[in-house]
Scaffold this motif. Structure first.
Motif, PDB file in Angstrom:
ATOM      1  N   GLN A  26       0.832  -1.195   0.000  1.00 57.31           N
ATOM      2  CA  GLN A  26       0.000   0.000   0.000  1.00 57.31           C
ATOM      3  C   GLN A  26       0.873   1.254   0.000  1.00 57.31           C
ATOM      4  O   GLN A  26       0.599   2.217  -0.710  1.00 57.31           O
ATOM      5  CB  GLN A  26      -0.932  -0.006   1.214  1.00 57.31           C
ATOM      6  CG  GLN A  26      -1.996   1.055   1.135  1.00 57.31           C
ATOM      7  CD  GLN A  26      -3.086   0.830   2.160  1.00 57.31           C
ATOM      8  OE1 GLN A  26      -3.011  -0.062   3.003  1.00 57.31           O
ATOM      9  NE2 GLN A  26      -4.122   1.638   2.101  1.00 57.31           N
ATOM     10  N   LYS A  27       1.954   1.231   0.758  1.00 57.39           N
ATOM     11  CA  LYS A  27       2.879   2.368   0.811  1.00 57.39           C
ATOM     12  C   LYS A  27       3.518   2.597  -0.568  1.00 57.39           C
ATOM     13  O   LYS A  27       3.643   3.735  -1.021  1.00 57.39           O
ATOM     14  CB  LYS A  27       3.952   2.121   1.872  1.00 57.39           C
ATOM     15  CG  LYS A  27       4.749   3.362   2.233  1.00 57.39           C
ATOM     16  CD  LYS A  27       5.763   3.074   3.330  1.00 57.39           C
ATOM     17  CE  LYS A  27       5.047   2.868   4.648  1.00 57.39           C
ATOM     18  NZ  LYS A  27       5.955   2.698   5.784  1.00 57.39           N
ATOM     19  N   GLU A  30       0.899   4.088  -2.864  1.00 60.91           N
ATOM     20  CA  GLU A  30       0.614   5.480  -2.528  1.00 60.91           C
ATOM     21  C   GLU A  30       1.723   6.423  -2.972  1.00 60.91           C
ATOM     22  O   GLU A  30       1.493   7.603  -3.178  1.00 60.91           O
ATOM     23  CB  GLU A  30       0.368   5.627  -1.024  1.00 60.91           C
ATOM     24  CG  GLU A  30      -0.956   5.036  -0.591  1.00 60.91           C
ATOM     25  CD  GLU A  30      -1.174   5.074   0.918  1.00 60.91           C
ATOM     26  OE1 GLU A  30      -0.227   5.431   1.666  1.00 60.91           O
ATOM     27  OE2 GLU A  30      -2.285   4.729   1.345  1.00 60.91           O
ATOM     28  N   THR A  48      -1.539  11.229  -6.887  1.00 65.95           N
ATOM     29  CA  THR A  48      -0.753  10.267  -6.118  1.00 65.95           C
ATOM     30  C   THR A  48      -1.660   9.068  -5.854  1.00 65.95           C
ATOM     31  O   THR A  48      -2.871   9.139  -6.063  1.00 65.95           O
ATOM     32  CB  THR A  48      -0.308  10.847  -4.757  1.00 65.95           C
ATOM     33  OG1 THR A  48      -1.473  11.028  -3.945  1.00 65.95           O
ATOM     34  CG2 THR A  48       0.447  12.145  -4.918  1.00 65.95           C
ATOM     35  N   GLY A  49      -1.063   7.997  -5.367  1.00 62.15           N
ATOM     36  CA  GLY A  49      -1.843   6.820  -4.996  1.00 62.15           C
ATOM     37  C   GLY A  49      -2.794   7.091  -3.842  1.00 62.15           C
ATOM     38  O   GLY A  49      -3.692   6.301  -3.565  1.00 62.15           O
ATOM     39  N   LYS A  50      -2.613   8.234  -3.172  1.00 61.44           N
ATOM     40  CA  LYS A  50      -3.519   8.628  -2.089  1.00 61.44           C
ATOM     41  C   LYS A  50      -4.697   9.455  -2.626  1.00 61.44           C
ATOM     42  O   LYS A  50      -5.425  10.067  -1.866  1.00 61.44           O
ATOM     43  CB  LYS A  50      -2.771   9.458  -1.036  1.00 61.44           C
ATOM     44  CG  LYS A  50      -1.772   8.680  -0.251  1.00 61.44           C
ATOM     45  CD  LYS A  50      -1.126   9.584   0.793  1.00 61.44           C
ATOM     46  CE  LYS A  50      -0.174   8.805   1.650  1.00 61.44           C
ATOM     47  NZ  LYS A  50       0.410   9.638   2.702  1.00 61.44           N
TER      48      LYS A  50
END
Length: 104
Positions: A26-27, A30, A48-50
């Motif tokens: 996940q990191k 993100e 971003t992945g966020k």
């Protein structure tokens, strides 16, 4: 009785290992960037992945004062394309951990 405790201990270890791997993936996801473009590539939106937008590029050809709705449509298409990339990668990357969990 002892065998059940050992199996439970092994299951807990596996869960902790999976949890750690999931957090790492996940990191990584993100930290990546995802760029969506409108069908004619006049508008590009980068996230971003966020799901935080970091850039929006609009080609001057997309700006028609007589048709502001066209620009809105191009922006929505680019944004939605980028968000779909994030969703698709999330399902592919993180889904291998969450697909078999109850309630996921």
């Amino acid at each position: 009785m002892m065998r059940g405790n050992r199996n439970m201990g092994n299951m807990m270890k596996q869960m902790k290992k999976m949890e750690k791997q999931l957090a790492e993936e996940q990191k990584i996801m993100e930290s990546k960037t995802y760029t969506g473009t409108s069908p004619d590539e006049l508008v590009k939106a980068t996230f971003t992945g966020k799901r935080e937008m970091t850039d929006l590029t609009i080609d001057p050809k997309a700006i028609d004062p007589d048709d502001p709705d066209m620009l809105s449509d191009l922006i929505m298409a680019a944004v939605n394309a980028a968000l779909k990339q994030i969703d698709d990668e999330g399902k592919q990357t993180l889904g291998k951990y969450t697909n078999n969990l109850p309630g996921m």
